[in-house]
Design a protein around this motif. Structure first.
Motif, short mmCIF file in Angstrom:
data_model
loop_
_atom_site.label_atom_id
_atom_site.label_comp_id
_atom_site.label_asym_id
_atom_site.label_seq_id
_atom_site.Cartn_x
_atom_site.Cartn_y
_atom_site.Cartn_z
N PHE A 45 -12.21 4.74 -4.79
CA PHE A 45 -11.30 5.84 -5.37
C PHE A 45 -11.75 6.29 -6.96
CE2 PHE A 45 -6.79 7.29 -7.17
CZ PHE A 45 -7.08 8.58 -6.46
N ILE A 48 -5.58 6.30 -11.05
CA ILE A 48 -6.28 7.52 -11.61
C ILE A 48 -6.56 7.47 -13.22
CG2 ILE A 48 -6.30 10.15 -11.79
CD1 ILE A 48 -4.71 10.39 -9.23
N LYS A 78 -11.06 0.35 -1.47
CA LYS A 78 -10.25 1.53 -1.47
C LYS A 78 -10.40 1.61 -3.18
CE LYS A 78 -6.64 2.05 1.75
NZ LYS A 78 -5.28 2.50 1.88
N VAL A 83 -14.44 14.11 -8.80
CA VAL A 83 -13.55 15.39 -8.98
C VAL A 83 -13.80 15.82 -10.25
CG1 VAL A 83 -11.23 16.00 -9.22
CG2 VAL A 83 -11.89 14.82 -7.02
N LEU A 94 -6.95 15.01 -7.26
CA LEU A 94 -7.11 13.53 -7.22
C LEU A 94 -5.97 13.16 -6.30
CD1 LEU A 94 -8.57 12.69 -10.72
CD2 LEU A 94 -9.33 12.28 -8.58
N ILE A 95 -4.62 13.72 -6.79
CA ILE A 95 -3.42 13.31 -6.04
C ILE A 95 -3.35 13.25 -4.47
CG2 ILE A 95 -1.05 13.56 -5.53
CD1 ILE A 95 -0.79 13.89 -8.64
N CYS A 137 -6.38 13.27 -2.93
CA CYS A 137 -7.40 12.34 -2.45
C CYS A 137 -6.53 11.00 -2.10
CB CYS A 137 -8.52 12.00 -3.51
SG CYS A 137 -9.55 13.25 -3.41
N ALA A 138 -5.67 10.46 -3.31
CA ALA A 138 -4.85 9.25 -3.04
C ALA A 138 -4.04 9.09 -1.93
CB ALA A 138 -4.04 9.45 -4.43
N VAL A 139 -3.48 10.63 -1.67
CA VAL A 139 -2.43 10.87 -0.35
C VAL A 139 -3.36 10.42 0.83
CG1 VAL A 139 -0.91 12.18 1.03
CG2 VAL A 139 -0.71 12.27 -1.39
N TRP A 140 -4.42 10.87 0.98
CA TRP A 140 -5.51 10.84 1.96
C TRP A 140 -5.94 9.22 2.12
CZ3 TRP A 140 -11.14 10.56 0.91
CH2 TRP A 140 -11.66 10.46 2.31
N LEU A 141 -6.13 8.51 0.96
CA LEU A 141 -6.75 7.34 0.91
C LEU A 141 -5.36 6.45 1.61
CD1 LEU A 141 -8.74 6.62 -2.07
CD2 LEU A 141 -9.14 6.31 0.27
N GLY A 142 -4.18 6.65 0.98
CA GLY A 142 -3.15 5.84 1.29
C GLY A 142 -2.35 6.45 2.74
N ILE A 156 -14.25 8.76 -6.36
CA ILE A 156 -13.60 10.17 -5.83
C ILE A 156 -13.37 10.57 -7.31
CG2 ILE A 156 -11.77 10.98 -4.98
CD1 ILE A 156 -12.07 9.15 -2.71
N ASP A 188 0.74 -1.12 0.11
CA ASP A 188 0.08 -0.01 0.00
C ASP A 188 0.96 1.36 -0.11
OD1 ASP A 188 -2.18 1.11 -0.22
OD2 ASP A 188 -2.85 1.14 2.11
N HIS A 189 0.60 2.35 -0.82
CA HIS A 189 1.12 3.37 -0.77
C HIS A 189 0.45 4.21 -1.63
CE1 HIS A 189 4.34 6.71 -1.36
NE2 HIS A 189 4.55 6.08 -0.21
N TRP A 190 0.38 5.67 -1.41
CA TRP A 190 -0.56 6.62 -2.23
C TRP A 190 0.01 6.71 -3.61
CZ3 TRP A 190 1.60 10.44 -4.70
CH2 TRP A 190 3.09 11.28 -4.25
N MET A 202 -1.34 4.64 -6.71
CA MET A 202 -2.68 5.12 -6.93
C MET A 202 -2.56 5.83 -8.14
SD MET A 202 -4.34 5.31 -3.26
CE MET A 202 -5.85 4.75 -3.35
N LEU A 203 -1.53 6.38 -8.51
CA LEU A 203 -1.53 7.28 -9.65
C LEU A 203 -1.86 6.73 -10.86
CD1 LEU A 203 2.05 8.83 -8.80
CD2 LEU A 203 -0.44 9.85 -8.43
#
Lengths: 533, 269
Positions: free
Chosen positions: A262, A44, A258, A269, B257-258, B260-265, A265, A35-37, A40-41
Motif C-alpha cells: 500500500f 495513507i 499489505k 498514485v 487511494l481509498i 485502492c484501500a477498499v480493493w486491498l481490504g 500504491i 482487517d478492514h479497508w 487503512m485511511l
C-alpha cells in the motif's frame, strides 16, 4: 530448499546471538491485527508523510530560504530580468533548471494535500465508529495535535516559495496577528523581524517547516502508531470478536505485505497525479511584492475553512478609547478555529462524562447505533464544509454568474441554519435505520414476494435472517439517559455538586432520550415460537 | 484485358510520390492565403484616420437604427444608456467589435457575444461617434506591435494593475454584485488596448498619462505569451489557484487511494 533454510537459520542465529532478537521478532511477527479497508485511511496519511520527507529532502538541496534580492536569469523567459527574493529564484530554479525538480515539487505538494485529506477522513472514521473511547483517548489527543500541526506545516510550506500567492497568505497571517488585542503588533514585529514583509520570515518558516514541525511529527506519529500496537487495534463487531480479543491476521507475513504494497500504491498514485496535473504554478504567480495581489487568491484546501470564515464574517469592530478590536478578524480567524479544535480534542472526554462509562471498548460502534454522536459529527462536518465553500465564494460567483454579495449573505445564513438541520436529519436517519434493523431481526428480510392466502389476504413473505446477522444487529449496547440522583442522600443531607449532576443528567437526556432498543433475546424467542412472520 | 487510358494516369501514379503531400499542402496554403488576401477586409482601412463622409453617414444610419433607442438620437444619452459624445472610436470598436453592443439584455454586466456588425459597419459606427467629439482613437498597427516588448516587465505591470481583478493568469475573476472581470485569454491585442484606453463598464481607464503606450504593449505581450504558454507541469486545472487543486487532490488523489484501500481490504471482513 534445505540449503536456503540452513542459510536463513544461520543469519537468524547470528542476529539472535548478538541482539537476542528471536523472542521479540517471534512476538511481533505473530501480532494479530483486524482487517478492514477503513483501517487503512491512517496508513495513507503515514505513507504520504514518508513521501513528503523524501521529496522534501530533495527540495532542500536547492532551495534557498532567503529574502535577499536577486535578479532572475534562469530558464523561464517571462520572468527574465525581474528582481525577486532568493527563495523565489531558487524555487524557479528547482522548477525549470534542476533535473526532475518540477515533478519533485509537484509530488511534494500533491502529497501534502493528500496527507491532510487522509488525516481528515481517518479522523472521521475514528469519530463515527467510536474508536476514541477508553483506552484510546490519548491517541485521539495526539491525532488532534497532528492535524493542527499539519495545518501549520502546510501554511509554512505554502509560504516558502515567496511568490505572489504565498506572500498574500502571509499578509493575511500578519493581519490575524495584528487583530490580537494588546500583543498583536509586538507579535507581528517579532515574527516578521520588523515591518511586514521584513527580511527574516522565510528563513524562520524554513526552520519550522523542515526541522521543528517534522521533528515533532515524527515523534508524535511514532507514539501514535506504538499506541495502536500496544493498545491493539479496534475491530468491527462479528461473532467471535469480543472486548478481550483481537481477531485478524498476523503482522508477518500478511500485514508486512499489505502495508508495504500500500505504501507503493500511495507513492504511485501521488506520482501519477503529479505527472499529469500542475500544482502551485509559482512561475505564473510572479514574485511577491506587497503592492500586488491577484484575484482568486486562496489558500490550500486545508486552510480554506479559515479563508471562508474570514470572508463570511460581517464587518464588526469594537472601537473604544482610540483602540480598535477587529472582531471581523479576531472571531473568524482565531476564535472559530480555536473553538473547533478545542471541541474536537475534548470530545472523548465529553462523551465519557455524559455516558459515565468507564469500561474499555475495543469493538467499534456502527454509526447508526449512536445516533446523537453521529448527528453531532455530521453537524460539525456541515459547519466545516460551509466554511470551506465560503472560502471560494468568488469562484461560485463567476462560475454560476451570481452576485458575490448574495452568495456571501447566503453563506452567512447557511452557516447558522444548515448544521442544526443536518444534525436532526442525520439523527432521524440513524433512528430509522435502527428500527429497520429491529424489524429485520424480529420479522426477517422482505423478499418482495406477495402471497395470497386462501381467505384472500395478501401478505409479503419475510425471510428469516441468519444467526450471524441477528447477532450483528443486536450485539450493541443501547444506552439510556442517566437517572438523576435524589437531591439528598440516605441521611437527608443535601448532595454536593448538585448543579453539575443536574447538568450531566440533562446532557445525557439530550444524548439518549430518543432511542430504539435492539430486540431482546426474549422477544426474538417469542416471535420464533409463535411462528409469526 | 484492355487497359483504360485516362488522361490523368500520370497524375494518379505520381500521387504516391513522397513530395506529393508537400505540393498539395503548398498549393492549399497558397490558395487559402490568396483568397484571404483578396477577400478579407483590410484592417488598415477601418483603422485609417482620414475617414470619408460617406462612412460617417453610413455610421449615422446604423447608429439611428440600432443604437439610438438607448443612446439618444444624437448620441446624447438617455436613462437607458450613457452619452457617446467624446467616447471616441476606440470605445465603439471595443464595444461593438466584441459583440457587447448592441446589448442583448440588461444584467449586472453586459457580456461578450457574437458581434452583430461586420468590420466595415463597425468602422462606420466608430467613425460616426468619433466625428461627434474628439476621443480615444482606434490604435493603429504600430501602437499594437508588441513583438519586441519586454514580457517580464509586462507581467510586473499586469500584476500591479490588472491581476487583482483579472487573476494572475488572465483567467478572470468576480467583482461585486454579479459583475466580473472577464478572462483575457481569447481577447485580441486591439481589444485589450482599447479596453485599457476607454475603461469599459467596471474597468478603470488607463490613459497614456497614467500608463504609457509602451507599458500597454508590454502587458499585451505578457498576456499573449501567457495564453499560448504550454503548461510545464501538466494539466493547468483552469489557472484559478488552489481551489481546483484541492478538488482534484480529494477526488483523484485521496479518492483513488481509498478505492485502492477498499480493493486491498476486500478479501477479508
Amino acid at each position: 530448499m534445505a540449503m536456503l533454510e540452513k542459510a536463513a537459520a544461520q543469519v537468524g542465529g547470528t542476529i539472535d546471538d548478538r541482539f537476542g532478537a528471536a523472542g521479540w521478532i517471534k512476538k511481533t511477527a505473530r501480532k494479530v491485527f483486524p482487517d478492514h479497508w477503513s483501517f487503512m485511511l491512517g496508513e495513507i496519511a503515514l505513507y504520504s508523510f514518508i513521501i513528503l520527507l523524501l521529496t522534501g529532502t530533495f527540495l532542500t538541496l536547492w532551495f534557498q530560504p532567503s529574502q535577499s534580492e536577486v535578479v532572475y536569469h534562469g530558464a523561464y523567459t517571462p520572468l527574465q530580468g525581474l528582481k525577486m527574493s532568493q527563495a523565489y529564484e531558487s524555487t524557479l530554479r528547482i522548477s525549470f533548471d534542476v533535473r526532475g525538480g518540477l515533478i519533485m515539487r509537484q509530488i511534494h505538494h500533491w502529497a501534502a494535500l493528500i496527507f491532510v485529506s487522509a488525516m481528515v477522513v481517518h479522523l472521521c472514521r475514528i469519530f463515527f465508529t467510536g474508536a476514541f473511547r477508553k483506552p484510546r483517548e490519548t491517541n485521539w489527543i495526539i491525532g488532534t495535535i497532528l492535524l493542527t500541526l499539519a495545518l501549520i506545516e502546510g501554511l509554512a510550506g505554502y509560504s516558502l516559495p515567496d511568490d505572489l500567492l504565498s506572500g498574500t497568505g502571509l499578509r493575511i497571517t500578519e493581519g490575524v496577528l495584528l487583530s490580537l488585542p494588546l500583543v498583536g503588533t509586538y507579535l507581528s514585529y517579532f515574527l516578521f523581524g520588523g515591518q511586514f514583509p521584513g527580511d527574516d520570515l522565510i528563513a524562520r518558516l524554513y526552520t519550522a517547516h523542515v526541522l521543528l514541525i517534522p521533528g515533532i511529527f515524527l515523534a508524535l506519529i511514532t507514539v501514535h502508531v506504538m499506541l495502536v500496537w500496544y493498545q491493539k487495534h479496534t475491530q468491527y463487531p462479528l461473532p467471535g470478536r469480543t472486548e478481550k480479543n483481537a481477531v485478524g491476521y498476523p503482522f508477518f507475513p500478511v500485514y508486512t505485505a499489505k502495508a508495504g504494497g500500500f505504501f507503493f500504491i500511495t507513492f504511485g498514485v501521488t506520482a501519477l497525479l503529479s505527472s499529469v496535473a500542475t500544482i502551485n504554478p509559482i512561475w505564473l504567480f510572479g514574485p511577491y511584492k506587497p503592492g500586488e495581489v491577484s484575484d482568486g487568491t486562496q489558500p490550500d484546501w486545508y486552510m480554506g475553512f479559515l479563508e471562508g470564515s474570514l470572508r463570511m464574517m460581517p464587518p464588526w469592530e469594537i472601537r473604544a478609547w482610540g483602540y480598535t478590536v477587529p472582531m471581523n478578524v479576531l472571531v473568524p480567524a482565531l476564535i472559530v478555529p480555536g473553538f473547533m479544535f478545542t471541541a474536537l480534542g475534548l470530545y472523548p472526554f465529553i462523551e465519557r462524562w455524559v455516558t459515565g462509562d468507564d469500561r474499555e471498548h475495543h469493538i467499534l460502534d456502527r454509526p447508526r447505533n449512536v445516533p446523537t454522536r453521529t448527528g453531532l459529527g455530521v453537524l460539525a462536518i456541515s459547519f466545516w464544509l460551509i466554511l470551506l465553500a465560503g472560502g471560494a465564494n468568488d469562484l461560485f460567483a463567476i462560475t454560476f454568474h451570481l452576485s458575490i454579495n448574495s452568495i456571501t449573505r447566503a453563506f452567512q445564513v447557511l452557516i447558522i441554519v444548515i448544521p442544526p438541520i443536518s444534525y436532526v436529519v442525520t439523527k432521524r436517519i440513524c433512528l430509522g435505520l435502527q428500527r429497520r434493523d429491529r424489524e429485520k431481526v424480529l420479522h426477517g428480510r422482505e423478499t418482495g414476494i406477495i402471497q395470497r392466502l386462501p381467505d384472500g389476504e395478501m401478505i409479503e413473505v419475510h425471510e428469516p435472517i441468519s444467526d450471524t446477522e441477528k447477532w450483528m444487529l443486536t450485539q450493541h449496547l443501547s444506552r439510556r439517559p442517566l437517572e438523576l440522583e435524589p437531591d439528598t442522600d440516605d441521611n437527608g443531607i443535601p448532595r454536593r455538586r448538585l448543579l453539575l449532576s443536574k447538568a450531566r443528567a440533562r446532557v445525557s437526556r439530550f444524548y439518549f432520550e430518543d432511542r430504539v432498543e435492539p430486540p431482546t433475546p426474549a422477544e426474538v424467542r417469542e416471535i420464533e415460537t409463535s411462528g409469526h412472520h | 484485358m484492355r487497359r483504360l487510358t485516362v488522361p490523368w494516369t500520370g497524375l494518379t501514379r505520381r500521387r504516391r510520390h513522397r513530395f506529393a503531400p508537400l505540393v498539395v499542402l503548398a498549393a492549399a496554403l497558397g490558395v487559402t492565403g490568396g483568397l484571404y488576401t483578396a477577400l478579407a477586409p483590410s484592417p488598415h482601412a477601418e483603422a485609417a484616420s482620414g475617414v470619408s463622409t460617406a462612412s460617417i453617414d453610413q455610421g449615422r444610419g446604423l447608429f439611428l437604427r440600432n443604437c439610438s433607442s438607448c443612446h439618444g438620437l444624437n448620441a446624447e444619452g438617455s436613462s437607458d444608456g450613457p452619452t457617446l459624445i467624446g467616447v471616441g472610436a476606440a470605445a465603439v470598436d471595443f464595444q461593438v467589435g466584441t459583440g457587447r453592443m448592441p446589448a442583448a439584455n440588461v444584467g449586472p454586466q453586459i457580456v461578450k457575444k457574437r458581434p452583430s456588425f461586420d468590420a466595415q459597419q463597425t468602422a462606420a459606427l466608430a467613425a460616426y461617434v468619433a466625428s461627434l467629439a474628439p476621443g480615444p482613437a482606434i490604435p493603429d498597427k504600430s501602437q499594437l506591435d508588441y513583438t519586441n516588448s519586454d514580457i517580464a516587465k509586462g507581467g510586473e505591470i499586469y500584476r500591479t494593475n490588472c491581476a487583482m481583478c483579472h487573476n494572475f493568469a488572465g483567467s478572470g475573476g468576480a467583482l461585486t454584485l454579479g459583475k466580473f472581470a472577464p478572462a483575457l485569454r481569447g481577447t485580441s491585442p486591439r481589444h485589450m488596448y482599447e479596453a485599457m484606453i476607454t475603461g469599459p463598464q467596471s474597468m478603470p481607464v488607463f490613459s497614456d498619462s497614467t500608463m504609457p503606450a509602451k507599458d500597454k504593449r508590454e502587458i499585451i505581450a505578457f498576456l499573449r505569451n501567457s495564453a499560448k504558454e504550454p503548461g510545464p507541469g501538466g494539466l493547468s486545472l483552469g489557472k484559478i489557484g488552489p481551489v481546483s487543486e484541492g478538488g482534484v487532490g480529494w477526488l483523484f488523489g485521496l479518492g483513488a487511494l481509498i478505492a485502492c484501500a477498499v480493493w486491498l481490504g476486500a478479501k477479508a471482513r
